[in-house]
Design a protein around this motif. Structure first.
Motif, PDB file in Angstrom:
ATOM      1  N   PHE A  86       0.835  -1.206   0.000  1.00 35.99           N
ATOM      2  CA  PHE A  86       0.000   0.000   0.000  1.00 35.99           C
ATOM      3  C   PHE A  86       0.871   1.258   0.000  1.00 35.99           C
ATOM      4  CE2 PHE A  86      -2.086   3.436   2.319  1.00 35.99           C
ATOM      5  CZ  PHE A  86      -3.293   3.548   1.633  1.00 35.99           C
ATOM      6  N   LYS A  87       1.867   1.297   0.863  1.00 32.35           N
ATOM      7  CA  LYS A  87       2.751   2.468   0.941  1.00 32.35           C
ATOM      8  C   LYS A  87       3.530   2.650  -0.361  1.00 32.35           C
ATOM      9  CE  LYS A  87       3.431   2.289   5.963  1.00 32.35           C
ATOM     10  NZ  LYS A  87       4.423   2.030   7.063  1.00 32.35           N
ATOM     11  N   GLY A  88       3.959   1.551  -0.949  1.00 29.56           N
ATOM     12  CA  GLY A  88       4.688   1.632  -2.211  1.00 29.56           C
ATOM     13  C   GLY A  88       3.821   2.168  -3.335  1.00 29.56           C
ATOM     14  N   LEU A  89       2.584   1.691  -3.403  1.00 28.85           N
ATOM     15  CA  LEU A  89       1.662   2.171  -4.431  1.00 28.85           C
ATOM     16  C   LEU A  89       1.348   3.652  -4.239  1.00 28.85           C
ATOM     17  CD1 LEU A  89      -0.772  -0.878  -4.613  1.00 28.85           C
ATOM     18  CD2 LEU A  89       0.874  -0.179  -6.352  1.00 28.85           C
ATOM     19  N   ARG A  90       1.170   4.053  -3.002  1.00 29.52           N
ATOM     20  CA  ARG A  90       0.937   5.474  -2.738  1.00 29.52           C
ATOM     21  C   ARG A  90       2.155   6.303  -3.134  1.00 29.52           C
ATOM     22  NH1 ARG A  90      -2.478   8.348  -2.817  1.00 29.52           N
ATOM     23  NH2 ARG A  90      -2.019   9.675  -1.020  1.00 29.52           N
ATOM     24  N   ALA A  91       3.345   5.743  -2.906  1.00 33.65           N
ATOM     25  CA  ALA A  91       4.577   6.478  -3.204  1.00 33.65           C
ATOM     26  C   ALA A  91       4.764   6.738  -4.691  1.00 33.65           C
ATOM     27  CB  ALA A  91       5.783   5.705  -2.661  1.00 33.65           C
ATOM     28  N   ILE A  92       4.177   5.891  -5.538  1.00 32.76           N
ATOM     29  CA  ILE A  92       4.335   6.099  -6.989  1.00 32.76           C
ATOM     30  C   ILE A  92       3.136   6.817  -7.603  1.00 32.76           C
ATOM     31  CG2 ILE A  92       5.871   4.123  -7.222  1.00 32.76           C
ATOM     32  CD1 ILE A  92       3.557   2.518  -8.398  1.00 32.76           C
ATOM     33  N   GLY A  93       2.206   7.239  -6.769  1.00 28.08           N
ATOM     34  CA  GLY A  93       1.136   8.087  -7.278  1.00 28.08           C
ATOM     35  C   GLY A  93      -0.238   7.465  -7.371  1.00 28.08           C
ATOM     36  N   CYS A  94      -0.436   6.272  -6.856  1.00 24.34           N
ATOM     37  CA  CYS A  94      -1.768   5.663  -6.879  1.00 24.34           C
ATOM     38  C   CYS A  94      -2.649   6.313  -5.815  1.00 24.34           C
ATOM     39  CB  CYS A  94      -1.677   4.160  -6.600  1.00 24.34           C
ATOM     40  SG  CYS A  94      -0.925   3.219  -7.919  1.00 24.34           S
ATOM     41  N   GLY A  95      -3.934   6.412  -6.109  1.00 23.44           N
ATOM     42  CA  GLY A  95      -4.866   6.957  -5.147  1.00 23.44           C
ATOM     43  C   GLY A  95      -5.121   5.994  -4.009  1.00 23.44           C
ATOM     44  N   TYR A  96      -5.771   6.484  -2.960  1.00 24.83           N
ATOM     45  CA  TYR A  96      -6.051   5.657  -1.787  1.00 24.83           C
ATOM     46  C   TYR A  96      -6.898   4.424  -2.129  1.00 24.83           C
ATOM     47  CZ  TYR A  96      -4.055   8.682   1.815  1.00 24.83           C
ATOM     48  OH  TYR A  96      -3.191   9.378   2.611  1.00 24.83           O
ATOM     49  N   PRO A  97      -8.033   4.583  -2.820  1.00 26.77           N
ATOM     50  CA  PRO A  97      -8.862   3.400  -3.091  1.00 26.77           C
ATOM     51  C   PRO A  97      -8.128   2.344  -3.908  1.00 26.77           C
ATOM     52  CG  PRO A  97     -10.100   5.424  -3.487  1.00 26.77           C
ATOM     53  CD  PRO A  97      -8.686   5.827  -3.303  1.00 26.77           C
ATOM     54  N   ALA A  98      -7.455   2.780  -4.984  1.00 27.64           N
ATOM     55  CA  ALA A  98      -6.727   1.824  -5.831  1.00 27.64           C
ATOM     56  C   ALA A  98      -5.598   1.158  -5.061  1.00 27.64           C
ATOM     57  CB  ALA A  98      -6.179   2.531  -7.069  1.00 27.64           C
ATOM     58  N   SER A  99      -4.885   1.928  -4.255  1.00 28.07           N
ATOM     59  CA  SER A  99      -3.776   1.369  -3.468  1.00 28.07           C
ATOM     60  C   SER A  99      -4.281   0.331  -2.476  1.00 28.07           C
ATOM     61  CB  SER A  99      -3.036   2.481  -2.717  1.00 28.07           C
ATOM     62  OG  SER A  99      -2.444   3.381  -3.616  1.00 28.07           O
ATOM     63  N   PHE A 100      -5.408   0.617  -1.851  1.00 26.27           N
ATOM     64  CA  PHE A 100      -5.968  -0.320  -0.876  1.00 26.27           C
ATOM     65  C   PHE A 100      -6.384  -1.624  -1.553  1.00 26.27           C
ATOM     66  CE2 PHE A 100      -9.564  -2.134   1.443  1.00 26.27           C
ATOM     67  CZ  PHE A 100      -9.024  -2.262   2.714  1.00 26.27           C
ATOM     68  N   VAL A 101      -7.105  -1.514  -2.663  1.00 25.76           N
ATOM     69  CA  VAL A 101      -7.592  -2.712  -3.362  1.00 25.76           C
ATOM     70  C   VAL A 101      -6.429  -3.515  -3.933  1.00 25.76           C
ATOM     71  CG1 VAL A 101      -8.936  -3.538  -5.326  1.00 25.76           C
ATOM     72  CG2 VAL A 101      -9.840  -1.704  -3.885  1.00 25.76           C
ATOM     73  N   PHE A 102      -5.513  -2.840  -4.619  1.00 24.68           N
ATOM     74  CA  PHE A 102      -4.406  -3.560  -5.251  1.00 24.68           C
ATOM     75  C   PHE A 102      -3.463  -4.168  -4.233  1.00 24.68           C
ATOM     76  CE2 PHE A 102      -5.518  -1.412  -9.259  1.00 24.68           C
ATOM     77  CZ  PHE A 102      -5.287  -2.431 -10.156  1.00 24.68           C
ATOM     78  N   SER A 103      -3.215  -3.487  -3.133  1.00 21.81           N
ATOM     79  CA  SER A 103      -2.301  -4.043  -2.125  1.00 21.81           C
ATOM     80  C   SER A 103      -2.865  -5.339  -1.548  1.00 21.81           C
ATOM     81  CB  SER A 103      -2.040  -3.031  -1.009  1.00 21.81           C
ATOM     82  OG  SER A 103      -3.237  -2.693  -0.327  1.00 21.81           O
ATOM     83  N   PHE A 104      -4.162  -5.377  -1.331  1.00 23.52           N
ATOM     84  CA  PHE A 104      -4.771  -6.596  -0.816  1.00 23.52           C
ATOM     85  C   PHE A 104      -4.732  -7.712  -1.857  1.00 23.52           C
ATOM     86  CE2 PHE A 104      -8.587  -9.310  -0.492  1.00 23.52           C
ATOM     87  CZ  PHE A 104      -8.329  -9.914   0.727  1.00 23.52           C
ATOM     88  N   LEU A 105      -5.121  -7.399  -3.098  1.00 25.95           N
ATOM     89  CA  LEU A 105      -5.185  -8.429  -4.131  1.00 25.95           C
ATOM     90  C   LEU A 105      -3.806  -8.961  -4.490  1.00 25.95           C
ATOM     91  CD1 LEU A 105      -7.891  -6.940  -6.542  1.00 25.95           C
ATOM     92  CD2 LEU A 105      -8.154  -8.807  -4.889  1.00 25.95           C
ATOM     93  N   ILE A 106      -2.836  -8.072  -4.613  1.00 22.05           N
ATOM     94  CA  ILE A 106      -1.482  -8.500  -4.965  1.00 22.05           C
ATOM     95  C   ILE A 106      -0.928  -9.456  -3.919  1.00 22.05           C
ATOM     96  CG2 ILE A 106       0.915  -7.716  -5.186  1.00 22.05           C
ATOM     97  CD1 ILE A 106      -0.239  -5.145  -6.514  1.00 22.05           C
ATOM     98  N   ASN A 107      -1.030  -9.080  -2.661  1.00 25.72           N
ATOM     99  CA  ASN A 107      -0.494  -9.947  -1.611  1.00 25.72           C
ATOM    100  C   ASN A 107      -1.314 -11.218  -1.439  1.00 25.72           C
ATOM    101  OD1 ASN A 107       0.862  -7.287  -0.935  1.00 25.72           O
ATOM    102  ND2 ASN A 107       1.755  -8.619   0.619  1.00 25.72           N
ATOM    103  N   LEU A 108      -2.614 -11.125  -1.667  1.00 27.74           N
ATOM    104  CA  LEU A 108      -3.454 -12.312  -1.582  1.00 27.74           C
ATOM    105  C   LEU A 108      -3.020 -13.365  -2.599  1.00 27.74           C
ATOM    106  CD1 LEU A 108      -6.023 -13.700  -0.428  1.00 27.74           C
ATOM    107  CD2 LEU A 108      -7.303 -12.588  -2.290  1.00 27.74           C
TER     108      LEU A 108
END
Length: 235
Positions: A86-108
């Motif tokens: 989540f922090k990495g996605l936010r660091a490259i410019g992703c919004g909060y909703p996208a970062s939250f969803v992608f961080s969960f799905l990627i790690n899952l």
């Protein structure tokens, strides 16, 4: 080095009765532009403009795929947790909703294949050293099954699909590539590849809506993420 004679059928890359081989062409001159393009590189993402990889980049002994993932290992312990993704996605410019969803799905998806044993991680941890085990199908195959970078596969992205610009992809061309790379019945791979590339397009396209070759190369070795993070902090 002279180009191979097109009269030699053993060197042809197009078959008269397979229209797709004419539509998705390969670069017959790649070997003149880059030494041993058929040799997958373990430590560097190379192309004709970067025959030694990203200038000044220390691979730290990691494969190119490990370098890509290690950007999200925010504390450098070799394990990526969802909150680090989540922090990495936010660091490259992703919004909060996208970062939250992608961080969960990627790690899952990536957690269990990369575990050192058979027991799943309740925290959905991803182990960088085993990230090659999480490689999915229906991708460009630029990463080989051990996480090395294959220059010929990388070049094929643009020779096959970069029809408007030789060193960039439009969104429509990106979509064509995703469809062209699909393996039969590999639904998880289709979804994963689409999510990865569309996420990349959303954060890294240029002002003309193009995904440049250098941008994509930087995504493969993770150097793009570092640049995006730096630019975001600077702005």
């Amino acid at each position: 080095m002279a180009s191979p004679s097109p009269a030699d059928p053993s060197l042809e890359t197009e078959a008269p009765h397979a229209a797709v081989t004419r539509e998705r062409r390969l670069n017959p001159d790649l070997q003149e532009q880059l030494p041993k393009p058929y040799l997958a590189r373990a430590l560097a993402a190379v192309d004709p403009s970067h025959p030694k990889g990203t200038e000044g980049r220390d691979p730290r002994g990691m494969s190119v795929l490990q370098q890509h993932v290690s950007f999200f290992d925010r504390n450098g312990d070799g394990i990526v947790y969802p909150w680090e993704t989540f922090k990495g996605l936010r660091a490259i410019g992703c919004g909060y909703p996208a970062s939250f969803v992608f961080s969960f799905l990627i790690n899952l998806v990536m957690s269990y294949p990369t575990q050192p044993g058979w027991i799943p991680s309740p925290f959905l941890s991803v182990h960088v050293k085993n990230i090659h085990k999480g490689k999915h199908g229906s991708d460009s195959e630029t990463y080989d099954t051990e996480g090395r970078f294959d220059p010929s596969k990388f070049d094929a992205i643009f020779s096959k699909y970069g029809l408007t610009h030789p060193n960039a992809l439009t969104k429509d061309e990106l979509t064509s590539m995703l469809k062209g790379n699909r393996n039969m019945y590999d639904f998880l791979g289709w979804i994963a590849a689409t999510g990865e590339w569309m996420l990349l397009y959303s954060v890294a396209k240029d002002k003309d809506g193009l995904l440049q070759q250098e941008t994509i190369r930087g995504a493969f070795d993770g150097s793009l993420f570092e640049r995006l993070q730096h630019d975001k902090k600077s702005s």
